[in-house]
Design a protein around this motif. Sequence first.
Motif, PDB file in Angstrom:
ATOM      1  N   GLU A  86       2.140   9.777  -5.465  1.00 35.22           N
ATOM      2  CA  GLU A  86       2.741   9.514  -3.977  1.00 35.22           C
ATOM      3  C   GLU A  86       4.049   8.635  -4.010  1.00 35.22           C
ATOM      4  N   PRO A  94       0.891  -1.058  -0.036  1.00 38.98           N
ATOM      5  CA  PRO A  94       0.081  -0.010  -0.006  1.00 38.98           C
ATOM      6  C   PRO A  94       0.944   1.313  -0.273  1.00 38.98           C
ATOM      7  N   SER A  95       0.212   2.465  -0.156  1.00 37.62           N
ATOM      8  CA  SER A  95       1.109   3.675  -0.080  1.00 37.62           C
ATOM      9  C   SER A  95       0.109   4.388   0.870  1.00 37.62           C
ATOM     10  N   PHE A  96       0.762   5.776   1.170  1.00 41.55           N
ATOM     11  CA  PHE A  96       0.115   6.730   2.052  1.00 41.55           C
ATOM     12  C   PHE A  96      -1.303   7.154   1.402  1.00 41.55           C
ATOM     13  N   VAL A  97      -1.518   7.198   0.385  1.00 47.12           N
ATOM     14  CA  VAL A  97      -2.892   7.467  -0.481  1.00 47.12           C
ATOM     15  C   VAL A  97      -3.662   6.285  -0.480  1.00 47.12           C
ATOM     16  N   SER A  98      -3.466   5.230  -0.486  1.00 43.34           N
ATOM     17  CA  SER A  98      -4.219   3.777  -0.518  1.00 43.34           C
ATOM     18  C   SER A  98      -5.380   3.907   0.359  1.00 43.34           C
ATOM     19  N   ASP A  99      -6.758   3.894  -0.065  1.00 48.41           N
ATOM     20  CA  ASP A  99      -7.541   4.065   0.717  1.00 48.41           C
ATOM     21  C   ASP A  99      -7.645   2.557   1.772  1.00 48.41           C
ATOM     22  N   ASP A 100      -7.301   1.810   1.098  1.00 55.72           N
ATOM     23  CA  ASP A 100      -7.351   0.404   1.667  1.00 55.72           C
ATOM     24  C   ASP A 100      -5.938  -0.061   1.979  1.00 55.72           C
ATOM     25  N   LEU A 101      -5.449  -0.589   3.062  1.00 59.73           N
ATOM     26  CA  LEU A 101      -4.216  -0.925   3.287  1.00 59.73           C
ATOM     27  C   LEU A 101      -3.892  -2.209   2.467  1.00 59.73           C
TER      28      LEU A 101
END
Lengths: 169, 329, 735
Positions: free
Chosen positions: A142, A122-129
């Motif tokens: 990002e 995931p990334s910092f902007v992912s809604d879902d981990l």
Amino acid sequence: METTELTVNGKRHELEADSRVTLLDALRNHLGLTGTKKGCDHGQCGACTVIVEGRRINSCLTLACMHDGDEITTIEGLGEPGNLSDLQAAFVAHDGFQCGYCTPGQICSATAMIEEAKAGWPSFVSDDLAGPDALSDEEISERMSGNLCRCAAYPNIVNAIRQVAGGKS
Amino acid sequence: MKPFTYAKANDRADATSQAADDATFIAGGTNLLDLTKLEVMAPDRLVDINRLDLAEISETDEGGLRIGALVSNSDCAAHVRVRQVYPVLSRAILAGASGQLRNKATTGGNLCQRTRCYYFYDTAMPCNKREPGSGCQALQGFNRIHAILGASEACIATYPGDMAVAMTALDAAVEIESAAGEVRLIPVRDFHRLPGDHPEKDNILEAGDLITAVILPPPVTGRQIYRKVRDRASYAFALCSMAAVVEMDGDRIASAALAFGGLAHKPWRDEAVEALLVGEKPSAALFGRAADQLLAEARGYGSNDFKIALTRRVLIAVLTEATQEGAAA
Amino acid sequence: MTAHQKMDKADERNRLDDMVQGLVGTPMDRPEGPLKVSGQATYAHEWDVPDMLYGVLARATISKGRVTDVASSGLIGKNGVRAVITDDRLLRRPAQGGADEAPAQGAKQVDYFGQPIALVVAETFEQARHGANRLEISYEAEGNAAFDPEAEDTDTDLPEDDQLDQGDLDQAMRDAAFTVDQVYRTPGHNSAAMEPHCAIASWDGDKLTLRGSYQMLNFNINELADALHIVPDNIHMLSPYVGGGFGSKLGISPEAVSAALAAKEVGQPVCVALSRPQVFETTMRRSETRQHVRLACGEDGVLTGIGHECLVSNLPGEGFYEPVTQATHFLYGGKHRKLGIEVARVNRTCGGSVRAPGEAVGMQVLENALDELAEASGIDPVELRKRNVPDRHPEQDIPYSSRRFVEALDEGARRFQWDECNKKPGSLREGDWLIGHGMAGASRVNILSEAKARVTLQADGSALVETDMTDIGTGTYAILTQIAGEMLGLPAAKVETRLGDTDFPRGPGSGGSWGAASTGSAVFLACEEIRGTIAEAMGIEEDELTLADGKAGKGEAARPLADILAGKPLSAIGHIEPGQTLEEMQQATYGSYFAEVAVNAVTGETRVRRMLGVFGAGRILNEKTATSQCYGGMIWGIGSALTEELVFDNRDGHIVNHDLAEYHIPVNLDVPQIEVVLLEERDEYASPIQAKGIGELGICGAAAAVTNAIYNATGIRVRDYPATLDKLLADLPEA
């Protein structure tokens, strides 16, 4: 002096150098591989990004002697004129650079970043981990924010990466 | 960068015995080499600990996780169980630095990350942290990124990291092995120090101490949030960050663990704030009182005055989000 | 053969439009692109020079005074250190763009904190860096330094050429139906090109080869020669690839002279690269500005008066000052005008050109003030601007050359659906985000400079273009290839462009957005000359000649160029000079920006969600590279609006945030997908190729669109740039 064995782009090198020599300076000043760039020397710009053991890192913030036996891929190992990698070709086609100085770092970074996303990171902007299904433009931006571009080719860098990563606009 | 001798440690005993002789450990090196190039730090000996067997994440008998000191920030953030049950930790790590730096930075090293104070970084400037007794240039200088809580006249620097803020809220503990081979566990919240008269000491580590792991307690239920506020959208240090683990019992707050970054010389946790919340129904008034409590002793130094108002707003917004009806765990 | 043209009158022939190869204007890929993406382009530090030593500069840690001792002897001969250079010829300041002579020399005098004092030369970079860190320098400090441009006791002066007082602005303000009277501030900026400044000097007897990263070699060679006290003929400079410049590499900097002096002293080539903090401290900064803007208009929104009075700063003795009011002079009407610049003399890093000096910060503020006037008068901001486009220059009473300002405003409004955008500040909210829209005008003066270029049509029918012009990312390799290919009827693959070498015909280099039109015109003229020779060989007039795909003539009768050349290459030098058209016409480029921002209602963080730029800059030579230049400018505008600020400590004048961690240039996530529209335009007064400059236009006002949108989102006017969250917090809705 430290003796270090580095495998760069599939070729083995024996480096005999001061322990203070960073991986970046080893590549540029000792091995003649100047494709990897020095933009800040402090991990603040990403121009020196190379891929070590499959992972993108800032080569300015690691000592060459810490990489004894490591496999390193630099921009020179990704492709050359006439035989460019998909990302390299996409950067040319989309004008994902201007002065070109941050470009090898951008491309090495993007090459490894696409693999990170495939692995479900995931990334910092992912809604879902759980990780993104596809790389949206925001996800690409990002994940590429560790690579500064003062010419500010960012929109085209995203376009080039999206084309190769098969993301959604 | 001053010349140094470089040695690889083969195991923990080798590492700690070498370090007891006034050496500095190097793991990821992302902060240490940054500082040694500027000669803000000038170690004589570097002991490379990357070969040590400390790069695993494993489950503890209690049902928590043991994160080896050499686990990279990337691996920790991407670890399936961390993502599932300690999402605040994943989020905090992913909010920090860049993909490249997270690939190299380690769990132990990140705890030891030093301040980003501009004056600490410039060797031409007096700095009590870098050169004890030389003075603090930030106090009356440009202190936008500096502390509003727990600072001293000697130092108003902040701990700049994100990971430790989440670990503080999660009640994690640092596992440390001394040069004598003794292992002790120190809560992350007690790992970093306040500057007081000795800002040169960032944390409680003694010469020869080796961080071997961070232990996460069994997962808590409840809502986990990490909010980071910074000067650009990515790749910047926190002006203020907040990690929250909040559990509801019906319409009341059952528990709240709140930690803040960018405000002090250490991740900031205030139990009085948490006590004030527990057992209460969420309301704007309650959150306002919590902010009053948190910031009662807060002090700005000029260019960082805004952090007081910012922290208040962040606290209220995060608590509001964490206690909303239907908030997912 | 030399073909010469002086732009004393319009060139209405539009010759490029008569050509049939179809290269000019197309979005052709950069020909050097494959080298750049594979790490094979040779930047300054990357030449393989045998026996090269490394030099690292040591910095001043006082702000004003004299160096009394440099403790060199403790270093030399140990730990690889070969020499410590303290020569009186070391540069104290970098050279201003176009200086053509050495800047202030003699590093024993200290003018500002961080100034280079000495160069430590060693066998390896690591040894030189540590040596420079260890070098002990003693000083005698002077206590009368000035650091704060706005302090009461700071000396200031008024450059004579930049004070205008026309009519009676005070009276116009009193008589106006609507006014704006506000003070704005913009902070200092650093170019922060990704490639730090670097030079490798090597001597062969009296001959110096300097491989460096510079924008304007024709001037740089003279600056270097003057600094070293040698003749320019003994210098060969090479800058085929420049990793970004943005003004910071217009003139030579300390690395060039110190490398040359060191190489001479030690008898080996020496490489000197600046560290990133040194780039901040010892190359050019854009001055901070204080801008007092007054606008007066009638009920109809038509301006009756404009005031733009500015305070900028520079070191004592520097001739350059930020020309903040440059576009204010001609963009909008208004009879009563008071425009002035005052220069405060401070002991801070040298002030100089950073991308679009003048308009970058001047337009940014002027366009904020226009937005305030639009609100005061209740007139739509696009309409207000259109009502104030003057027929003739409001001060000089001369006509404008091609000006597509109104079209840019209209086209931008149409594409952005401006009529549908939010009109009431603070009224549009999506969750935690306050949404706002803003627009601004763009303008930048246009300049043509003297340039020469050589074009050789080789016997095999391929062409070679040679000039000392540089490509700093601007697309020079592409556009010169395209112009030559178009004129000579060759596909791009048959044209090779070589740049950045003082052995080639000289031009003005890259700066002030003049490079493409100036050197492009020189290439055009050289090609025209070659076309004339070919036509003559074929017994026809040049304007009857058709060249396409390597052949001359039409249809069946077309003959391969190689046949016509019969083994003899044709070479010509094109030479363009500016002339009366620059004096008699106001030449400039124009555009419009439209932005949508989201401001976090909790924290005040701003994100740009949409941004559009519409630009008219004469003929577009390459749609792709021109678009990229506009992206770059607009994103600099985002940085200028939101994050970029050089912070000086007013106790000693040092730059507090002298690195890329704390000087915040935009990162990828700060930037949305931006839309750029290039208007079709030919400016026959500008150049024989009807092109104008585009490299800086994209920044000139861009930040104002963002901050005007922040106002629209929040109802908060930030007049003290950048609009960081702390400046919004107090007036945001309750948490």
